[in-house]
Enzyme design. Structure first.
Site, PDB file in Angstrom:
ATOM      1  N   LYS A 519       0.862  -1.198   0.194  1.00 26.44           N
ATOM      2  CA  LYS A 519      -0.075  -0.104  -0.050  1.00 26.44           C
ATOM      3  C   LYS A 519       0.756   0.970  -0.390  1.00 26.44           C
ATOM      4  O   LYS A 519       1.548   1.293   0.987  1.00 26.44           O
ATOM      5  CB  LYS A 519      -1.282  -0.066   1.504  1.00 26.44           C
ATOM      6  CG  LYS A 519      -2.085   1.182   1.623  1.00 26.44           C
ATOM      7  CD  LYS A 519      -2.797   0.904   2.494  1.00 26.44           C
ATOM      8  CE  LYS A 519      -3.489   1.426   1.592  1.00 26.44           C
ATOM      9  NZ  LYS A 519      -5.228   1.217   2.504  1.00 26.44           N
ATOM     10  N   ASP A 614     -13.483   3.577  10.799  1.00 26.03           N
ATOM     11  CA  ASP A 614     -13.344   3.691   9.605  1.00 26.03           C
ATOM     12  C   ASP A 614     -13.318   2.277   9.230  1.00 26.03           C
ATOM     13  O   ASP A 614     -13.384   1.723   8.098  1.00 26.03           O
ATOM     14  CB  ASP A 614     -12.457   3.294   8.618  1.00 26.03           C
ATOM     15  CG  ASP A 614     -12.525   4.551   7.468  1.00 26.03           C
ATOM     16  OD1 ASP A 614     -13.632   4.151   7.203  1.00 26.03           O
ATOM     17  OD2 ASP A 614     -11.695   4.340   6.047  1.00 26.03           O
TER      18      ASP A 614
END
Ligand SMILES: *[C@@H]1O[C@H](CO)[C@@H](O)[C@H](O)[C@H]1NC(C)=O
Ligand SMILES: *[C@@H]1O[C@H](CO)[C@@H](O)[C@H](O)[C@H]1NC(C)=O
Ligand SMILES: *[C@@H]1O[C@H](CO)[C@@H](O)[C@H](O)[C@H]1NC(C)=O
Ligand SMILES: *[C@@H]1O[C@H](CO)[C@@H](O)[C@H](O)[C@H]1NC(C)=O
Ligand SMILES: *[C@@H]1O[C@H](CO)[C@@H](O)[C@H](O)[C@H]1NC(C)=O
Ligand SMILES: *[C@@H]1O[C@H](CO)[C@@H](O)[C@H](O)[C@H]1NC(C)=O
Ligand SMILES: *[C@@H]1O[C@H](CO)[C@@H](O)[C@H](O)[C@H]1NC(C)=O
Ligand SMILES: *[C@@H]1O[C@H](CO)[C@@H](O)[C@H](O)[C@H]1NC(C)=O
Ligand SMILES: *[C@@H]1O[C@H](CO)[C@@H](O)[C@H](O)[C@H]1NC(C)=O
Ligand SMILES: *[C@@H]1O[C@H](CO)[C@@H](O)[C@H](O)[C@H]1NC(C)=O
Ligand SMILES: *[C@@H]1O[C@H](CO)[C@@H](O)[C@H](O)[C@H]1NC(C)=O
Length: 760
Positions: A519, A614
């Site tokens: 990522k 989240d």
């Protein structure tokens, strides 16, 4: 007057009072019974109360106790409010000493506690008692009140009264509850089916007394009066009948009835404004009471009743509208309702804006696509999110202006009344709803058993430590060069998360190929390398079957890269919503439980508590065995988001965000619990919390925000409709129901009563 002329009158009176259709011997002996529809009852010696079958509509009967001498024959207690009995059913004090309700269809429902009695007694205070051979009480109706308490009865700690569904028309368990709470000693009225923390309360530790002089007050554990409810009652007390009842509009009131009179007179009320009770008109409904006396329910503009025959069930939007879509501005208008408000934030206030006029308030909600409505008063604009549950227009909302977004578009399905689920009064469903709390508790104990059972703990630990190193590498730093090679020059993008692009790669380690996901963090990282490393190590230390493992990182030339184990089955979001074939129920349940375990670990079991901030289906990944693993945890802190204050740069995604996110309060692990709740409902219902690209026709319920839909199904007692398309779930309905209740519990707008993961 001659005694002889008087005698017939006395006789007539006696026949009338106690006569052919009422047993008045004080003792009800073993073997006695009464039959529904036969005018038999067990009277108290004074004849004031009778125990028997109370006729209700539909030719059915409730086994219960009523005031027998007054014309209204007011019912004060019943043993079978949610399953009325047919004619010829009986209540029997059996020869063995049990008190049983024998339905005509042969179902037998015990009324007593199971201890064998020697005789029964319908007392003059309205209490029906069963006594043993020593005349000690072994069961009494006073201990299991329904919606009413009588003089001398009161409400001990932990006891509850439930309103009935509709006045003298439907005596089944309704939406409102009065509880003398055992854990913090508050007397609370609440719309308990909405996870409502209460709309009226008295905060004194104690229990409620309704004394023989007709006064209600609260006493503490040393029997001192700490709060008085009743102020005044007519005297002499014995000339009146007395009762205190929670009514079908959620008010708790005390009444007297003159023994020779013809009506009940109100002597005390918990509140005046009949629109006080939360959610009284359901989701998207509005309660109107211009005069404190009457009360009516209507739908908010742009909404239509869920059930045209019952306005209390709430409403649904006529047209679904995604206010966050591009150009949606052209398709809605904002309507004004004078002297009205969306009271209390039962399902969530958004932020408020001070020092604005009404036009600015209107603009504020137009500009904020997450906001559906607002109320404006005294230059303050309070934005509201969907769903709207406590709208009202009454004496207390004078001067407040309510604003609500309403789609302009002519609805595609014009306003044809919905083919409502007219399933006749389903007593089973009602009983199930009545035991929501039990259901939640049962679920809690079930799951708690996993966490608190030492053997299970050991098993889980062993599993973790076994899986901990299977991947064969320890958390470490990679060079950019290494990752560039592993990802073949970053040429295979897997997708784009909220914090950056993700690439697939392969590492060669000890002659084995290991698939990885790299990522690339996008945002400017303001942290120093040391601070960044500190956060990374916290993430790197986490080891849990339901968390995606961070294998390492790379910090070079302003590049920040994170290396994760690769999850071959993609995101939960794709798995749930983008598949032709819907995933199996058992698999979905496993995933939900897996996620719960992962979150529990983050919140309570790992070295440093991690709030995810989240949680959504896009951030849950599936490995090759379809084990759900939470990803991206720790990033909110790593990326410099301040977790202790309101964060305007929201990471969470609308719909999954807990209401307190937008208020000026510290963010706690409860925000994750809220998001988990929304997701849990999505997983078990197999649909998104809000339907964005809805396909036309059929199920109009799809229009609704999922949690609202689930709540409204719970309220109307047909939770089955949520999963009516899925036979697999229907066959395991109890589990579905339990999980749905837990989901609703998790989305409690108030973070305090919302459970923490370790309670689930
Ligand atoms: C009721 O029954 C009990 C037990 O049989 C007896 O002791 C008592 O005296 C009876 N009372 C009356 C009023 O008959
Ligand atoms: C019950 O009593 C009422 C009035 O006393 C009478 O009108 C009615 O017919 C009776 N019903 C039965 C089933 O005996
Ligand atoms: C008998 O009737 C009662 C009340 O309506 C109901 O709860 C019960 O399920 C019925 N039992 C059977 C066997 O039909
Ligand atoms: C009931 O309560 C009232 C008010 O506290 C008190 O004046 C009265 O004496 C009480 N009566 C009894 C019988 O306890
Ligand atoms: C309080 O009053 C009740 C009922 O009068 C009595 O049973 C109880 O023992 C009393 N408790 C105390 C602590 O005085
Ligand atoms: C009960 O209330 C009285 C009067 O307020 C107070 O003096 C007493 O300490 C209280 N008892 C308890 C156990 O709290
Ligand atoms: C009710 O009326 C009767 C007859 O008029 C009378 O004897 C009785 O005292 C009255 N009861 C009360 C509680 O006033
Ligand atoms: C109700 O009863 C009271 C006292 O018995 C009487 O004053 C009042 O007028 C009655 N109200 C109605 C509406 O009948
Ligand atoms: C309605 O009730 C409120 C609150 O108790 C009170 O202030 C108000 O005066 C009442 N208004 C009317 C019209 O009865
Ligand atoms: C707005 O309405 C137009 C015309 O009805 C429609 O084509 C368009 O998709 C709508 N846009 C949104 C965002 O709903
Ligand atoms: C507005 O402010 C005034 C004065 O502070 C206050 O009396 C009134 O209740 C407020 N109105 C509302 C709706 O909050």
């Amino acid at each position: 007057m001659d005694l002889r002329t008087l005698l017939p009158c006395v006789l007539a009176l006696l026949v009338n009072l106690y006569g052919l259709h009422g047993q008045t011997s004080p003792n009800i002996s073993l073997g006695s019974s009464i039959t529904a529809g036969s005018n038999t009852s067990w009277r108290s010696p004074s004849g004031d109360y009778a125990f028997g079958f109370y006729p209700i509509s539909g030719g059915l009967y409730l086994a219960g106790i009523w005031f027998d001498k007054i014309p209204a024959k007011t019912l004060v207690w019943t043993a079978n409010r949610d399953s009325p009995a047919e004619a010829r059913s009986t209540v029997q004090l059996t020869a063995a000493g049990r008190l049983l309700l024998n339905y005509f269809n042969s179902t037998v429902q015990p009324i007593d506690s199971g201890v064998l009695a020697s005789f029964g007694l319908m007392q003059d205070n309205g209490n029906f008692v069963l006594k043993d051979a020593n005349s000690a009480d072994i069961w009494q109706s006073f201990d299991s009140p329904t919606d009413t308490i009588l003089r001398g009865q009161g409400l001990a700690t932990g006891r509850k009264l439930y309103s009935n569904s509709k006045g003298t028309i439907d005596y089944s368990t309704g939406n409102f509850m009065l509880e003398m709470q055992s854990f913090d000693g508050k007397l609370v009225l609440s719309a308990y089916r909405f996870a409502d923390p209460g709309y009226w309360l008295i905060d004194t530790r104690g229990s409620l007394v309704f004394n023989l002089s007709g006064f209600m007050y609260i006493v503490n554990s040393s029997n001192d009066t700490v709060y008085s409810l009743t102020r005044n009652i007519p005297t002499p007390v014995e000339d009146y009948y007395h009762r205190a009842t929670i009514n079908d509009h959620g008010n708790f009131q005390q009444f007297v009835h003159h023994k020779n009179g013809s009506n009940w007179t109100l002597v005390w009320s918990a509140f005046d404004d009949p629109c006080t009770a939360n959610s009284i008109c359901g989701v998207y409904g509005m309660c109107s009471s211009p005069d404190n006396e009457t009360q009516t329910c209507n739908c908010l503009p742009g909404h239509t009743p869920l059930d045209p025959d019952n306005v209390f069930k709430g409403c649904r939007p006529k047209t679904v509208m995604n206010y966050c879509a591009e150009n949606s501005r052209d398709n809605f208008t904002v309507e004004l309702i004078e002297d009205a408000d969306f009271v209390s934030d039962t399902l969530g206030d958004l932020s408020h804006v001070d020092n604005v006029d009404m036009e600015e308030c209107k603009k504020a909600i137009i500009d904020d696509c997450n906001s559906l409505a607002a109320s404006w008063a005294n230059s303050t604009c309070r934005k509201k999110r969907t769903p709207l549950v406590n709208a009202k227009k009454s004496v207390s909302t004078k001067g407040i202006k309510a604003l609500i977004k309403v789609p302009i578009k002519v609805p595609i399905n014009p306003d044809i009344p919905k083919p409502t689920n007219k399933k006749k009064f389903n007593s089973r469903a009602f009983l199930e709803i009545g035991s929501i709390i039990t259901a939640i508790l049962a679920f809690l104990f079930g799951v708690a058993a996993i966490y608190y059972n030492p053997a299970a703990q050991r098993f889980i630990k062993r599993k973790y430590s076994l899986t901990g190193n299977t991947i064969g590498i320890n958390f470490r730093e990679f060079t950019f060069q290494e990752l560039q090679e592993a990802t073949n020059g970053f040429n295979k993008a897997l997708g784009r998360g909220s914090s950056g692009q993700v690439y697939k790669g392969i590492l060669l380690l000890n002659n084995t190929h290991i698939e990885i996901a790299v990522k690339q963090l996008e945002s400017d990282i303001e942290k120093s390398r040391e601070e960044f490393m500190t956060e990374l190590k916290i993430i790197g230390r986490t080891h849990h079957k339901n968390l995606v493992r961070l294998l390492g990182f790379c910090i070079e030339n302003d590049q920040h890269l994170l290396v994760y184990e690769f999850m071959s089955n993609g995101t939960l979001s794709d798995f749930l919503f983008n598949k032709i074939e819907s995933p199996g129920w058992v698999q979905r349940v496993d995933m939900a439980l897996g996620m719960a375990r992962g979150l529990l670990y983050l919140h309570d079991e790992c070295h440093t508590q991690i709030i995810h901030c989240d949680i959504k289906p896009e951030n849950v990944l599936l490995d090759r065995n379809y084990t759900a693993k939470i990803s991206d945890f720790g990033l909110s802190k790593l990326l410099n988001k301040d977790q202790t204050r309101t964060d305007t740069n929201l990471r969470g995604t609308a719909g999954y965000i807990a209401p307190e996110w937008l208020r000026n309060v510290p963010v706690t692990t409860k925000v994750d619990v809220y998001s988990f709740g929304v997701m849990l409902l999505e997983i078990i219902c197999g649909r998104r919390h809000i339907e964005m690209n809805r396909v036309e026709e059929e199920s109009e319920e799809d229009d609704l925000f999922l949690p609202v839909w689930v709540v409204s199904c719970v309220i109307s007692g047909n939770l089955e409709t949520v999963v009516s398309h899925d036979p697999e779930v229907l066959s395991d309905f109890e589990r579905f129901e339990r999980m749905a209740m837990v989901g609703l519990w998790c989305i409690n707008p108030d973070p305090i009563p919302r459970p923490s993961m370790n309670k689930l």
